[in-house]
Design a protein around this motif. Structure first.
Motif, PDB file in Angstrom:
ATOM      1  N   PRO A  50     -11.566  22.771   8.157  1.00 15.08           N
ATOM      2  CA  PRO A  50     -10.211  22.554   7.478  1.00 15.08           C
ATOM      3  C   PRO A  50      -9.576  21.495   8.148  1.00 15.08           C
ATOM      4  O   PRO A  50      -9.899  20.718   9.171  1.00 15.08           O
ATOM      5  CB  PRO A  50      -9.724  23.684   8.198  1.00 15.08           C
ATOM      6  N   ILE A  51      -8.650  20.818   6.968  1.00 19.96           N
ATOM      7  CA  ILE A  51      -7.983  19.749   7.227  1.00 19.96           C
ATOM      8  C   ILE A  51      -6.883  20.062   8.334  1.00 19.96           C
ATOM      9  O   ILE A  51      -5.924  20.946   8.150  1.00 19.96           O
ATOM     10  CB  ILE A  51      -7.189  19.300   5.867  1.00 19.96           C
ATOM     11  N   SER A  52      -6.754  19.282   9.448  1.00 17.62           N
ATOM     12  CA  SER A  52      -5.848  19.234  10.367  1.00 17.62           C
ATOM     13  C   SER A  52      -4.454  18.263  10.160  1.00 17.62           C
ATOM     14  O   SER A  52      -3.282  18.665  10.635  1.00 17.62           O
ATOM     15  CB  SER A  52      -6.200  19.512  11.772  1.00 17.62           C
ATOM     16  N   ALA A  53      -4.775  17.060   9.605  1.00 13.62           N
ATOM     17  CA  ALA A  53      -3.763  16.251   9.633  1.00 13.62           C
ATOM     18  C   ALA A  53      -4.148  15.314   8.455  1.00 13.62           C
ATOM     19  O   ALA A  53      -5.166  14.769   8.472  1.00 13.62           O
ATOM     20  CB  ALA A  53      -3.796  15.539  11.070  1.00 13.62           C
ATOM     21  N   LEU A  54      -3.314  14.953   7.632  1.00 14.85           N
ATOM     22  CA  LEU A  54      -3.262  14.044   6.724  1.00 14.85           C
ATOM     23  C   LEU A  54      -2.502  12.473   7.112  1.00 14.85           C
ATOM     24  O   LEU A  54      -1.339  12.721   7.338  1.00 14.85           O
ATOM     25  CB  LEU A  54      -2.706  14.365   5.329  1.00 14.85           C
ATOM     26  N   SER A  55      -3.296  11.529   7.424  1.00 15.97           N
ATOM     27  CA  SER A  55      -2.775  10.475   8.166  1.00 15.97           C
ATOM     28  C   SER A  55      -2.277   9.446   7.030  1.00 15.97           C
ATOM     29  O   SER A  55      -1.336   8.416   7.386  1.00 15.97           O
ATOM     30  CB  SER A  55      -3.422   9.775   9.120  1.00 15.97           C
ATOM     31  N   ALA A  56      -2.917   9.140   6.014  1.00 18.57           N
ATOM     32  CA  ALA A  56      -2.628   8.148   5.013  1.00 18.57           C
ATOM     33  C   ALA A  56      -3.238   8.523   3.618  1.00 18.57           C
ATOM     34  O   ALA A  56      -4.254   9.230   3.712  1.00 18.57           O
ATOM     35  CB  ALA A  56      -3.206   6.930   5.529  1.00 18.57           C
ATOM     36  N   LEU A  57      -2.807   8.022   2.586  1.00 19.42           N
ATOM     37  CA  LEU A  57      -3.056   8.240   1.220  1.00 19.42           C
ATOM     38  C   LEU A  57      -2.694   7.345   0.327  1.00 19.42           C
ATOM     39  O   LEU A  57      -1.485   6.733   0.577  1.00 19.42           O
ATOM     40  CB  LEU A  57      -2.644   9.664   0.847  1.00 19.42           C
ATOM     41  N   SER A  58      -3.253   6.575  -0.381  1.00 21.84           N
ATOM     42  CA  SER A  58      -3.159   5.746  -1.276  1.00 21.84           C
ATOM     43  C   SER A  58      -3.624   5.834  -2.718  1.00 21.84           C
ATOM     44  O   SER A  58      -4.865   6.405  -2.750  1.00 21.84           O
ATOM     45  CB  SER A  58      -3.427   4.082  -0.845  1.00 21.84           C
ATOM     46  N   VAL A  59      -3.041   5.902  -3.740  1.00 18.85           N
ATOM     47  CA  VAL A  59      -3.133   6.073  -5.275  1.00 18.85           C
ATOM     48  C   VAL A  59      -3.366   4.654  -5.684  1.00 18.85           C
ATOM     49  O   VAL A  59      -2.288   4.042  -5.908  1.00 18.85           O
ATOM     50  CB  VAL A  59      -2.503   6.799  -6.136  1.00 18.85           C
ATOM     51  N   ASP A  60      -4.404   4.379  -6.270  1.00 22.67           N
ATOM     52  CA  ASP A  60      -4.642   2.801  -6.910  1.00 22.67           C
ATOM     53  C   ASP A  60      -3.973   1.823  -6.263  1.00 22.67           C
ATOM     54  O   ASP A  60      -3.395   0.821  -6.696  1.00 22.67           O
ATOM     55  CB  ASP A  60      -4.137   3.006  -8.377  1.00 22.67           C
ATOM     56  N   GLY A  61      -4.417   1.812  -4.760  1.00 22.02           N
ATOM     57  CA  GLY A  61      -4.122   0.865  -3.813  1.00 22.02           C
ATOM     58  C   GLY A  61      -2.543   0.977  -3.484  1.00 22.02           C
ATOM     59  O   GLY A  61      -1.968   0.297  -2.624  1.00 22.02           O
ATOM     60  N   VAL A  62      -1.766   1.833  -4.026  1.00 19.24           N
ATOM     61  CA  VAL A  62      -0.380   2.035  -3.622  1.00 19.24           C
ATOM     62  C   VAL A  62      -0.080   3.027  -2.483  1.00 19.24           C
ATOM     63  O   VAL A  62      -0.457   4.284  -2.777  1.00 19.24           O
ATOM     64  CB  VAL A  62       0.739   2.506  -4.743  1.00 19.24           C
ATOM     65  N   ALA A  63       0.270   2.728  -1.229  1.00 17.25           N
ATOM     66  CA  ALA A  63       0.737   3.834  -0.229  1.00 17.25           C
ATOM     67  C   ALA A  63       1.501   4.995  -0.663  1.00 17.25           C
ATOM     68  O   ALA A  63       2.503   4.595  -1.422  1.00 17.25           O
ATOM     69  CB  ALA A  63       1.041   3.039   0.795  1.00 17.25           C
ATOM     70  N   GLU A  64       1.160   6.008  -0.544  1.00 20.46           N
ATOM     71  CA  GLU A  64       1.823   7.462  -0.703  1.00 20.46           C
ATOM     72  C   GLU A  64       2.471   7.786   0.433  1.00 20.46           C
ATOM     73  O   GLU A  64       2.077   7.498   1.703  1.00 20.46           O
ATOM     74  CB  GLU A  64       0.931   8.678  -1.360  1.00 20.46           C
ATOM     75  N   ASP A  65       3.659   8.649   0.495  1.00 23.59           N
ATOM     76  CA  ASP A  65       4.160   9.224   1.569  1.00 23.59           C
ATOM     77  C   ASP A  65       3.552  10.464   2.190  1.00 23.59           C
ATOM     78  O   ASP A  65       3.617  11.191   1.084  1.00 23.59           O
ATOM     79  CB  ASP A  65       5.895   9.427   1.435  1.00 23.59           C
TER      80      ASP A  65
END
Length: 154
Positions: free
Chosen positions: A39-54
């Motif tokens: 199970p996912i316990s933490a989402l630390s970073a996400l980018s879509v097509d190279g653009v960082a998401e919050d």
């Protein structure tokens, strides 16, 4: 280690908590993306097509990240995801399964794998069991398994 590998292969992910960095995923028109561990316990970073998401714009559900407002990841979107997933305390049933398989592998260590019987002087025979199929030992942990069903396209 071999028993742990059998269980990890069956589950489809390592059950111990681990950090995954810049794991590549692709959008398919849904408002969520299924990751490769649970199970996912933490989402630390996400980018879509190279653009960082919050990351605060997303929530997690077992092995999925979901955009809070329902925004879809358009088909072909390239995602880079960093997250932590796995169990901080591995469930006892998974531990027990690893130990049972390890015990079976230990029996096989005498190089008696696959031998059904062997005759000795005096007419005595000795039978050996082959434990290369662990399905009945893995069945109790099937609920922890990460299963991906193919998506049918109309």
């Amino acid at each position: 280690n071999s028993a742990e590998a059998v269980v990890t292969d069956f589950l489809g992910y390592a059950p111990t908590s681990q950090t995954y960095t810049n794991e590549a995923h692709y959008g398919d028109g849904r408002s969520y993306v299924c990751l490769k561990a649970r199970p996912i316990s933490a989402l630390s970073a996400l980018s879509v097509d190279g653009v960082a998401e919050d990351v605060l714009d997303y929530t997690t559900d077992d092995d999925r990240i979901i955009h809070i407002d329902g925004t879809e990841f358009y088909p072909g979107a390239t995602l880079a995801v960093s997250y932590t997933a796995g169990y901080a305390t591995v469930p006892d049933l998974i531990k027990q399964t690893v130990l049972r398989i390890a015990a079976l592998l230990s029996v096989e260590a005498g190089e008696n794998i696959g031998v059904t019987s062997q005759s000795f002087d005096g007419g005595n025979t000795r039978s050996f069991l082959n434990y290369t199929n662990f399905d009945k030992y893995l069945a109790p942990i099937a609920r922890y398994r990460l299963v991906r069903l193919p998506r049918l396209v109309p």
